[in-house]
Scaffold this active site. Structure first.
Site, PDB file in Angstrom:
ATOM      1  N   SER A  76       0.836  -1.204   0.000  1.00  0.00           N
ATOM      2  CA  SER A  76       0.000   0.000   0.000  1.00  0.00           C
ATOM      3  C   SER A  76       0.873   1.257   0.000  1.00  0.00           C
ATOM      4  O   SER A  76       1.524   1.571   1.006  1.00  0.00           O
ATOM      5  CB  SER A  76      -0.901  -0.031   1.242  1.00  0.00           C
ATOM      6  OG  SER A  76      -1.254   1.266   1.663  1.00  0.00           O
TER       7      SER A  76
HETATM    8  N1  LIG Z   1      -6.620   9.824   0.965  1.00  0.00           N
HETATM    9  C1  LIG Z   1      -5.883   8.698   1.473  1.00  0.00           C
HETATM   10  C2  LIG Z   1      -5.984   7.570   0.457  1.00  0.00           C
HETATM   11  C3  LIG Z   1      -5.489   6.239   0.991  1.00  0.00           C
HETATM   12  C4  LIG Z   1      -5.708   5.113  -0.014  1.00  0.00           C
HETATM   13  O1  LIG Z   1      -6.166   5.350  -1.133  1.00  0.00           O
HETATM   14  N2  LIG Z   1      -5.383   3.886   0.384  1.00  0.00           N
HETATM   15  C5  LIG Z   1      -5.627   2.734  -0.469  1.00  0.00           C
HETATM   16  C6  LIG Z   1      -4.513   1.710  -0.331  1.00  0.00           C
HETATM   17  S1  LIG Z   1      -2.916   2.409  -0.814  1.00  0.00           S
HETATM   18  C7  LIG Z   1      -6.911   2.088  -0.020  1.00  0.00           C
HETATM   19  O2  LIG Z   1      -6.921   1.232   0.834  1.00  0.00           O
HETATM   20  N3  LIG Z   1      -8.017   2.563  -0.579  1.00  0.00           N
HETATM   21  C8  LIG Z   1      -9.327   2.080  -0.260  1.00  0.00           C
HETATM   22  C9  LIG Z   1     -10.362   3.084  -0.672  1.00  0.00           C
HETATM   23  O3  LIG Z   1      -9.997   4.227  -0.989  1.00  0.00           O
HETATM   24  O4  LIG Z   1     -11.536   2.732  -0.666  1.00  0.00           O
HETATM   25  C10 LIG Z   1      -4.436   9.132   1.731  1.00  0.00           C
HETATM   26  O5  LIG Z   1      -4.050  10.231   1.312  1.00  0.00           O
HETATM   27  O6  LIG Z   1      -3.682   8.402   2.360  1.00  0.00           O
END
Ligand SMILES: N[C@@H](CCC(=O)N[C@@H](CS)C(=O)NCC(=O)O)C(=O)O
EC number: 2.5.1.18
Length: 221
Positions: free
Chosen positions: A12
């Site tokens: 991730s």
């Molecule tokens: N806005 C968050 C996004 C985090 C993200 O997109 N994580 C991914 C894995 S790298 C996830 O699990 N997404 C699930 C989703 O957005 O539903 C950040 O800036 O960290």
């Protein structure tokens, strides 16, 4: 005296960002007395919550790639999305990395384990990307980081055991029970853990609020 628990999966990229930000923040927020890093399996979290991986949706994947460029440039974090990221994220059985980290955690102090997690994140998300699901690569990275070869061997021998697999699944279940649908998840331990966690690497100000910190987060080095 507060435990901050970071649930992550090496595959991730936003977990990689949150790892770096928490390590930076730990030096400044004295209330974060323990920074506990807990390996989980993101694929199992997606299944448990019925939330498909964003890497399976071409529109979300394109945004994710662009967002990560902007976010890592802002935070000054060296980063490259591996060219075959979509395939690796959605097809390759990458659980070796998480199994290895679960096993070696039993033998390391908190600071050493948290540093090793960073070494493996950088191994995957910096040029040239390494195959961090390959046991020989994991072994090499850990030994290069100064971890005793016999400790690394112990972790490799234990990683596929039923007990270690059960521990990794338990970690994942604990994260899912909070209500998580993706990663990273940062939990500020409290009497009511249910409400004391955030999703993502863009909520450090809320982590600070949950900790009762007066100082805002330092988001750039
Ligand atoms: N806005 C968050 C996004 C985090 C993200 O997109 N994580 C991914 C894995 S790298 C996830 O699990 N997404 C699930 C989703 O957005 O539903 C950040 O800036 O960290």
């Amino acid at each position: 005296m507060t435990i901050v628990e970071f649930f992550f999966d090496i595959r991730s990229p936003f977990s990689m960002v949150q790892h770096e930000l928490l390590i930076r923040q730990q030096k400044h927020w004295k209330s974060m007395t323990e920074l506990r890093m807990t390996p989980v399996l993101i694929r199992n979290l997606f299944v448990a919550s019925g939330n498909p991986s964003p890497a399976l949706n071409p529109t979300k994947l394109a945004y994710l790639a662009r967002d990560l460029e902007m976010v890592t440039a802002y935070h000054k974090i060296e980063y490259t999305l591996p060219k075959d990221f979509r395939k690796i994220a959605t097809e390759l059985p990458m659980e070796n990395t998480q199994l290895f980290l679960t096993a070696i955690k039993n033998h390391l102090d908190e600071a050493t384990f948290n540093r090793l997690v960073g070494v493996i994140f950088r191994g995957y998300f910096q040029e040239p990307p390494k195959h961090v699901w390959d046991v020989d690569v994991l072994k090499q990275l850990a030994i290069q980081d100064g971890i005793a070869p016999d400790v690394v061997e112990k972790a490799i021998n234990a990683m596929k055991s039923d007990e270690n697999r059960a521990q990794l699944q338990q970690n994942t279940d604990n994260c899912a029970q909070l209500g998580a649908f993706g990663l990273p998840v940062t939990l500020v331990h409290s009497d009511n853990n249910k409400n004391s966690w955030v999703f993502g690497s863009d909520r450090m100000h809320i982590v600070g609020q949950l900790l009762g910190e007066k100082e805002p987060p330092i988001l750039r080095p």
